[in-house]
Scaffold this motif. Structure first.
Motif, PDB file in Angstrom:
ATOM      1  N   ASP A 134      26.242 -15.412 -31.341  1.00  0.00           N
ATOM      2  CA  ASP A 134      25.716 -14.278 -32.117  1.00  0.00           C
ATOM      3  C   ASP A 134      25.802 -12.987 -31.306  1.00  0.00           C
ATOM      4  OD1 ASP A 134      25.131 -16.116 -34.090  1.00  0.00           O
ATOM      5  OD2 ASP A 134      22.978 -16.237 -33.606  1.00  0.00           O
ATOM      6  N   ALA A 135      25.365 -13.048 -30.043  1.00  0.00           N
ATOM      7  CA  ALA A 135      25.292 -11.844 -29.201  1.00  0.00           C
ATOM      8  C   ALA A 135      26.672 -11.241 -28.965  1.00  0.00           C
ATOM      9  CB  ALA A 135      24.626 -12.184 -27.871  1.00  0.00           C
ATOM     10  N   ARG A 136      27.676 -12.094 -28.812  1.00  0.00           N
ATOM     11  CA  ARG A 136      29.044 -11.629 -28.523  1.00  0.00           C
ATOM     12  C   ARG A 136      29.911 -11.559 -29.768  1.00  0.00           C
ATOM     13  NH1 ARG A 136      30.011  -9.650 -23.212  1.00  0.00           N
ATOM     14  NH2 ARG A 136      29.073 -11.041 -21.674  1.00  0.00           N
ATOM     15  N   ALA A 137      29.320 -11.866 -30.924  1.00  0.00           N
ATOM     16  CA  ALA A 137      30.059 -11.878 -32.196  1.00  0.00           C
ATOM     17  C   ALA A 137      31.361 -12.667 -32.072  1.00  0.00           C
ATOM     18  CB  ALA A 137      30.332 -10.455 -32.698  1.00  0.00           C
ATOM     19  N   VAL A 138      31.224 -13.909 -31.631  1.00  0.00           N
ATOM     20  CA  VAL A 138      32.384 -14.771 -31.411  1.00  0.00           C
ATOM     21  C   VAL A 138      32.832 -15.383 -32.744  1.00  0.00           C
ATOM     22  CG1 VAL A 138      33.234 -16.814 -30.172  1.00  0.00           C
ATOM     23  CG2 VAL A 138      31.561 -15.303 -29.067  1.00  0.00           C
ATOM     24  N   GLU A 139      34.116 -15.268 -33.015  1.00  0.00           N
ATOM     25  CA  GLU A 139      34.727 -15.882 -34.210  1.00  0.00           C
ATOM     26  C   GLU A 139      34.811 -17.398 -33.985  1.00  0.00           C
ATOM     27  OE1 GLU A 139      38.614 -14.172 -34.719  1.00  0.00           O
ATOM     28  OE2 GLU A 139      39.265 -15.708 -36.145  1.00  0.00           O
ATOM     29  N   GLU A 140      34.616 -18.182 -35.039  1.00  0.00           N
ATOM     30  CA  GLU A 140      34.764 -19.638 -34.911  1.00  0.00           C
ATOM     31  C   GLU A 140      35.982 -20.092 -35.697  1.00  0.00           C
ATOM     32  OE1 GLU A 140      31.276 -22.273 -34.961  1.00  0.00           O
ATOM     33  OE2 GLU A 140      30.041 -20.470 -35.092  1.00  0.00           O
ATOM     34  N   VAL A 141      36.804 -20.909 -35.048  1.00  0.00           N
ATOM     35  CA  VAL A 141      38.049 -21.383 -35.650  1.00  0.00           C
ATOM     36  C   VAL A 141      38.158 -22.897 -35.490  1.00  0.00           C
ATOM     37  CG1 VAL A 141      40.576 -21.380 -35.404  1.00  0.00           C
ATOM     38  CG2 VAL A 141      39.322 -19.214 -35.399  1.00  0.00           C
ATOM     39  N   SER A 142      38.524 -23.570 -36.580  1.00  0.00           N
ATOM     40  CA  SER A 142      38.728 -25.021 -36.605  1.00  0.00           C
ATOM     41  C   SER A 142      40.195 -25.313 -36.883  1.00  0.00           C
ATOM     42  CB  SER A 142      37.870 -25.629 -37.714  1.00  0.00           C
ATOM     43  OG  SER A 142      38.244 -26.973 -37.961  1.00  0.00           O
ATOM     44  N   LEU A 143      40.628 -26.506 -36.528  1.00  0.00           N
ATOM     45  CA  LEU A 143      41.989 -26.936 -36.894  1.00  0.00           C
ATOM     46  C   LEU A 143      41.991 -27.702 -38.211  1.00  0.00           C
ATOM     47  CD1 LEU A 143      43.877 -28.122 -33.691  1.00  0.00           C
ATOM     48  CD2 LEU A 143      43.661 -25.829 -34.666  1.00  0.00           C
ATOM     49  N   GLY A 144      40.826 -28.131 -38.685  1.00  0.00           N
ATOM     50  CA  GLY A 144      40.785 -28.892 -39.935  1.00  0.00           C
ATOM     51  C   GLY A 144      39.706 -29.946 -39.908  1.00  0.00           C
ATOM     52  N   ASP A 145      39.635 -30.704 -40.981  1.00  0.00           N
ATOM     53  CA  ASP A 145      38.526 -31.635 -41.166  1.00  0.00           C
ATOM     54  C   ASP A 145      38.801 -32.992 -40.547  1.00  0.00           C
ATOM     55  OD1 ASP A 145      37.194 -29.620 -42.441  1.00  0.00           O
ATOM     56  OD2 ASP A 145      37.833 -30.234 -44.444  1.00  0.00           O
ATOM     57  N   PHE A 146      38.789 -33.023 -39.236  1.00  0.00           N
ATOM     58  CA  PHE A 146      38.868 -34.268 -38.462  1.00  0.00           C
ATOM     59  C   PHE A 146      38.158 -33.990 -37.147  1.00  0.00           C
ATOM     60  CE2 PHE A 146      42.088 -32.438 -35.737  1.00  0.00           C
ATOM     61  CZ  PHE A 146      42.754 -31.557 -36.582  1.00  0.00           C
ATOM     62  N   VAL A 147      37.771 -35.033 -36.437  1.00  0.00           N
ATOM     63  CA  VAL A 147      36.906 -34.854 -35.276  1.00  0.00           C
ATOM     64  C   VAL A 147      37.673 -35.063 -33.971  1.00  0.00           C
ATOM     65  CG1 VAL A 147      34.769 -35.565 -34.141  1.00  0.00           C
ATOM     66  CG2 VAL A 147      34.933 -35.619 -36.636  1.00  0.00           C
ATOM     67  N   LEU A 148      37.738 -34.010 -33.166  1.00  0.00           N
ATOM     68  CA  LEU A 148      38.276 -34.088 -31.805  1.00  0.00           C
ATOM     69  C   LEU A 148      37.120 -34.364 -30.857  1.00  0.00           C
ATOM     70  CD1 LEU A 148      40.546 -30.878 -31.866  1.00  0.00           C
ATOM     71  CD2 LEU A 148      41.338 -33.243 -31.926  1.00  0.00           C
ATOM     72  N   SER A 149      37.432 -34.704 -29.616  1.00  0.00           N
ATOM     73  CA  SER A 149      36.367 -34.933 -28.634  1.00  0.00           C
ATOM     74  C   SER A 149      35.999 -33.647 -27.898  1.00  0.00           C
ATOM     75  CB  SER A 149      36.771 -36.024 -27.656  1.00  0.00           C
ATOM     76  OG  SER A 149      38.018 -35.728 -27.086  1.00  0.00           O
ATOM     77  N   GLY A 150      36.754 -32.599 -28.134  1.00  0.00           N
ATOM     78  CA  GLY A 150      36.458 -31.315 -27.507  1.00  0.00           C
ATOM     79  C   GLY A 150      37.390 -30.250 -28.036  1.00  0.00           C
ATOM     80  N   GLY A 151      37.149 -29.010 -27.666  1.00  0.00           N
ATOM     81  CA  GLY A 151      37.935 -27.899 -28.183  1.00  0.00           C
ATOM     82  C   GLY A 151      39.289 -27.707 -27.507  1.00  0.00           C
TER      83      GLY A 151
END
Ligand code: 9D3
Length: 252
Positions: A134-151
């Protein structure tokens, strides 16, 4: 500094800096990295821990499983990356790779490739303290609807998608192709020798040498495959106003 003289740079905040450049050190992106067409800075979030144990995470307020990346540690790592970006004349967006982000698409990749670079935050554990996002107004981006173990694998994919769009990374041939009618369609099928394999022949038209017919066949196949497999892409193709369907009807 001008866009032309500055090097597109990915700064990646991670607990696993050894994952970078990883696969991006090979093939097209790797060659471009060697040629200085882009640069990479892996920032170890642990370097910004304040205690001698290198603590970066803590239990979530309110209880529950797993651990949360601390806001203070993450913010120092972000501040470091922002300072480096600004010192290099950049104004790169901050992106948190997260399964709850907006799904990455080619249009966003083009925008990112047109800028000075990206500052990517890779999450581990259950996530990052919301306040730093919130403080840094960071954009959030996903690759899609599946679960990775990390970014990290998502960061590698995003960087790869941007790097191949940078000037000089790919031949002029491919960029032209991407701007042709084929943009927005899935690919037509490809064939090479032998002309017959295990009783399967190559479509006759491809052996005809009739370039106009070949073009038309490939286009029809690309449209058919898109319509069958990705009705969402098909609807958007040619404006999503039914124009694509009318165009298809004309051809058949
Ligand atoms: C156990 C935690 N999960 C609750 C269902 C949430 C969760 C958090 C973090 C699940 C996966 C992850 C790690 N994934 C990413 O960091 C990630 C990701 C993904 O998992 N899928 C698609 N795109 C992305 S971008 C980053």
């Amino acid at each position: 500094m001008s866009q032309a003289t500055r090097t597109w740079t990915a700064r990646v905040l991670t607990l696993f800096p050894e994952m970078f450049p990883g696969v991006l050190g090979l093939s097209l992106a790797g060659k471009a990295l060697e040629r200085g067409l882009w640069s990479l800075q892996a920032v170890d979030i642990r370097d910004f821990a304040e205690d001698r144990h290198g603590t970066v995470d803590d239990a979530p307020f309110g209880g529950g499983a797993g651990m949360v990346l601390r806001a203070d540690v993450t913010d120092r790592a972000l501040g470091h990356a922002i300072a480096a970006d600004e010192a290099a004349g950049g104004r790169s967006p901050m992106i948190y790779l997260s399964p709850r982000g907006r799904v990455l698409d080619q249009a966003r990749c083009r925008e990112l490739a047109d800028g000075s670079g990206v500052i990517l935050l890779c999450g581990r554990y259950e996530g990052v303290d919301q306040r730093v996002l919130d403080a840094r107004a960071v954009e959030e981006v996903s690759l899609g609807d599946f679960v990775l173990s990390g970014g990290e694998p998502a960061a590698l994919a995003l960087i790869d998608a941007c790097v191949r769009l940078l000037p000089g990374v790919m031949g002029a041939e491919t960029s032209l192709e991407e701007e042709s009618f084929e943009a927005g369609l899935l690919e037509y099928p490809h064939y090479t020798r032998p002309a017959e394999w295990c009783g399967r022949a190559v479509p006759e038209v491809l052996l005809s040498g009739h370039h106009e017919k070949i073009r038309a066949w490939r286009r029809a196949e690309a449209e058919r495959i898109t319509r069958e497999r990705r009705p969402d892409l098909w609807a958007r193709y040619a404006g999503g106003d039914g124009a694509a369907d009318r165009k298809q009807a004309e051809q058949s």
